[in-house]
Design a protein around this motif. Structure first.
Motif, PDB file in Angstrom:
ATOM      1  N   SER A   5     -14.855 103.118 -45.362  1.00  0.00           N
ATOM      2  CA  SER A   5     -15.492 104.318 -44.840  1.00  0.00           C
ATOM      3  C   SER A   5     -16.604 103.973 -43.861  1.00  0.00           C
ATOM      4  O   SER A   5     -16.724 104.588 -42.800  1.00  0.00           O
ATOM      5  CB  SER A   5     -16.053 105.143 -45.997  1.00  0.00           C
ATOM      6  N   LEU A   9     -16.855 105.008 -39.921  1.00  0.00           N
ATOM      7  CA  LEU A   9     -17.993 105.765 -39.406  1.00  0.00           C
ATOM      8  C   LEU A   9     -18.685 105.037 -38.256  1.00  0.00           C
ATOM      9  O   LEU A   9     -18.996 105.640 -37.218  1.00  0.00           O
ATOM     10  CB  LEU A   9     -18.990 106.048 -40.526  1.00  0.00           C
ATOM     11  N   ILE A  37     -14.716 109.313 -37.296  1.00  0.00           N
ATOM     12  CA  ILE A  37     -15.865 109.785 -38.069  1.00  0.00           C
ATOM     13  C   ILE A  37     -15.405 110.706 -39.199  1.00  0.00           C
ATOM     14  O   ILE A  37     -15.836 110.557 -40.349  1.00  0.00           O
ATOM     15  CB  ILE A  37     -16.887 110.493 -37.151  1.00  0.00           C
ATOM     16  N   VAL A  38     -14.526 111.634 -38.891  1.00  0.00           N
ATOM     17  CA  VAL A  38     -14.014 112.544 -39.926  1.00  0.00           C
ATOM     18  C   VAL A  38     -13.223 111.767 -40.975  1.00  0.00           C
ATOM     19  O   VAL A  38     -13.340 112.021 -42.173  1.00  0.00           O
ATOM     20  CB  VAL A  38     -13.165 113.664 -39.286  1.00  0.00           C
ATOM     21  N   LEU A  41     -15.640 110.048 -43.274  1.00  0.00           N
ATOM     22  CA  LEU A  41     -16.241 110.982 -44.226  1.00  0.00           C
ATOM     23  C   LEU A  41     -15.252 111.388 -45.314  1.00  0.00           C
ATOM     24  O   LEU A  41     -15.626 111.551 -46.481  1.00  0.00           O
ATOM     25  CB  LEU A  41     -16.767 112.218 -43.489  1.00  0.00           C
ATOM     26  N   CYS A  42     -13.985 111.536 -44.941  1.00  0.00           N
ATOM     27  CA  CYS A  42     -12.961 111.856 -45.940  1.00  0.00           C
ATOM     28  C   CYS A  42     -12.784 110.709 -46.925  1.00  0.00           C
ATOM     29  O   CYS A  42     -12.638 110.941 -48.131  1.00  0.00           O
ATOM     30  CB  CYS A  42     -11.631 112.175 -45.253  1.00  0.00           C
ATOM     31  N   LEU A  44     -15.042 108.553 -47.741  1.00  0.00           N
ATOM     32  CA  LEU A  44     -16.247 108.540 -48.565  1.00  0.00           C
ATOM     33  C   LEU A  44     -16.174 109.610 -49.640  1.00  0.00           C
ATOM     34  O   LEU A  44     -16.501 109.378 -50.797  1.00  0.00           O
ATOM     35  CB  LEU A  44     -17.483 108.745 -47.678  1.00  0.00           C
ATOM     36  N   GLY A  45     -15.714 110.791 -49.272  1.00  0.00           N
ATOM     37  CA  GLY A  45     -15.559 111.874 -50.248  1.00  0.00           C
ATOM     38  C   GLY A  45     -14.466 111.599 -51.261  1.00  0.00           C
ATOM     39  O   GLY A  45     -14.555 111.978 -52.423  1.00  0.00           O
TER      40      GLY A  45
END
Length: 52
Positions: A5, A9, A37-38, A41-42, A44-45
């Protein structure tokens, strides 16, 4: 998962920030950078429940 991630990023932010200086169309670089970037973040989530 966190490292992947972070790589997404950082590379996305770098690519989007360097887009005005590239000879290829600026919109393409910004789109790929934004997608990274998206994606970061995905990721990471997605990995967040492992820490709960």
């Amino acid at each position: 998962m966190f490292v992947l991630s972070l790589i997404c990023l950082v590379s996305g932010a770098t690519l989007a920030g360097a887009a005005p200086d590239r000879p290829v169309p600026q919109a393409a670089c910004e789109s790929v950078g934004g997608s990274l970037i998206v994606g970061g973040l995905c990721l990471l989530g997605f990995g967040l429940p492992a820490f709960l």
